[in-house]
Design a protein around this motif. Structure first.
Motif, PDB file in Angstrom:
ATOM      1  N   UNK A 247       3.424  67.535  69.011  1.00 23.86           N
ATOM      2  CA  UNK A 247       2.496  66.766  68.009  1.00 23.86           C
ATOM      3  C   UNK A 247       2.109  67.609  66.655  1.00 23.86           C
ATOM      4  N   UNK A 248       2.686  68.770  66.541  1.00 21.46           N
ATOM      5  CA  UNK A 248       2.391  69.652  65.422  1.00 21.46           C
ATOM      6  C   UNK A 248       3.542  69.933  64.638  1.00 21.46           C
TER       7      UNK A 248
ATOM      8  N   UNK B 166       5.126  71.441  60.475  1.00 23.47           N
ATOM      9  CA  UNK B 166       4.704  72.716  59.912  1.00 23.47           C
ATOM     10  C   UNK B 166       3.888  72.217  58.373  1.00 23.47           C
ATOM     11  N   UNK B 167       3.443  71.200  58.568  1.00 23.87           N
ATOM     12  CA  UNK B 167       2.537  70.688  57.528  1.00 23.87           C
ATOM     13  C   UNK B 167       0.939  70.833  57.960  1.00 23.87           C
ATOM     14  N   UNK B 168       0.210  71.513  56.947  1.00 30.85           N
ATOM     15  CA  UNK B 168      -1.165  71.952  57.681  1.00 30.85           C
ATOM     16  C   UNK B 168      -1.992  70.700  57.796  1.00 30.85           C
ATOM     17  N   UNK B 169      -1.811  69.665  56.756  1.00 35.93           N
ATOM     18  CA  UNK B 169      -2.811  68.486  56.493  1.00 35.93           C
ATOM     19  C   UNK B 169      -2.400  67.524  57.986  1.00 35.93           C
ATOM     20  N   UNK B 170      -1.163  67.410  58.413  1.00 38.83           N
ATOM     21  CA  UNK B 170      -1.134  66.655  59.554  1.00 38.83           C
ATOM     22  C   UNK B 170      -1.548  67.541  60.772  1.00 38.83           C
ATOM     23  N   UNK B 171      -1.463  68.491  60.635  1.00 33.26           N
ATOM     24  CA  UNK B 171      -1.876  69.374  61.750  1.00 33.26           C
ATOM     25  C   UNK B 171      -3.556  69.421  62.101  1.00 33.26           C
ATOM     26  N   UNK B 172      -4.149  69.228  60.873  1.00 30.80           N
ATOM     27  CA  UNK B 172      -5.501  69.086  60.841  1.00 30.80           C
ATOM     28  C   UNK B 172      -5.927  67.797  61.164  1.00 30.80           C
ATOM     29  N   UNK B 173      -5.192  66.772  60.967  1.00 30.73           N
ATOM     30  CA  UNK B 173      -5.634  65.243  61.647  1.00 30.73           C
ATOM     31  C   UNK B 173      -5.212  65.291  63.050  1.00 30.73           C
ATOM     32  N   UNK B 174      -4.178  66.077  63.448  1.00 31.58           N
ATOM     33  CA  UNK B 174      -3.855  65.990  65.058  1.00 31.58           C
ATOM     34  C   UNK B 174      -4.870  66.474  65.520  1.00 31.58           C
ATOM     35  N   UNK B 175      -5.318  67.738  65.091  1.00 34.26           N
ATOM     36  CA  UNK B 175      -6.325  68.381  65.891  1.00 34.26           C
ATOM     37  C   UNK B 175      -7.780  67.427  65.961  1.00 34.26           C
TER      38      UNK B 175
ATOM     39  N   UNK C 287      -6.855  65.269  68.871  1.00 37.60           N
ATOM     40  CA  UNK C 287      -6.635  65.636  69.923  1.00 37.60           C
ATOM     41  C   UNK C 287      -7.581  66.653  70.830  1.00 37.60           C
ATOM     42  N   UNK C 288      -8.438  67.214  69.819  1.00 36.11           N
ATOM     43  CA  UNK C 288      -9.303  68.543  70.301  1.00 36.11           C
ATOM     44  C   UNK C 288     -10.633  67.953  69.795  1.00 36.11           C
TER      45      UNK C 288
END
Length: 63
Positions: A22-23, A25-34, A37-38
């Motif tokens: 799900x993660x 190398x893009x910070x903004x996408x990872x922030x939305x995924x967090x 999911x968390x």
């Protein structure tokens, strides 16, 4: 930069182990995924974990 606290590393490592696909190398996408999911109450902690995950993924791609 500085030294990341162990709770940031532990949380980021655990999330990468469970949900690596799900993660990106893009910070903004990872922030939305967090956010999806968390359960992280603090925006600052969420951003720090997203940054840690992004750095880990980018480091693996460089080697």
């Amino acid at each position: 930069m500085g030294i990341k606290p162990s709770y940031i590393k532990n949380l980021g490592t655990a999330l990468l182990a469970k949900q690596r696909e799900y993660f990106t190398n893009n910070f903004d996408e990872n922030k939305r995924q967090l956010g999806a999911s968390a359960i992280i109450e603090s925006k600052r902690v969420r951003n720090r974990v997203a940054g840690y995950i992004t750095r880990r993924i980018n480091a693996k791609k460089r080697t």
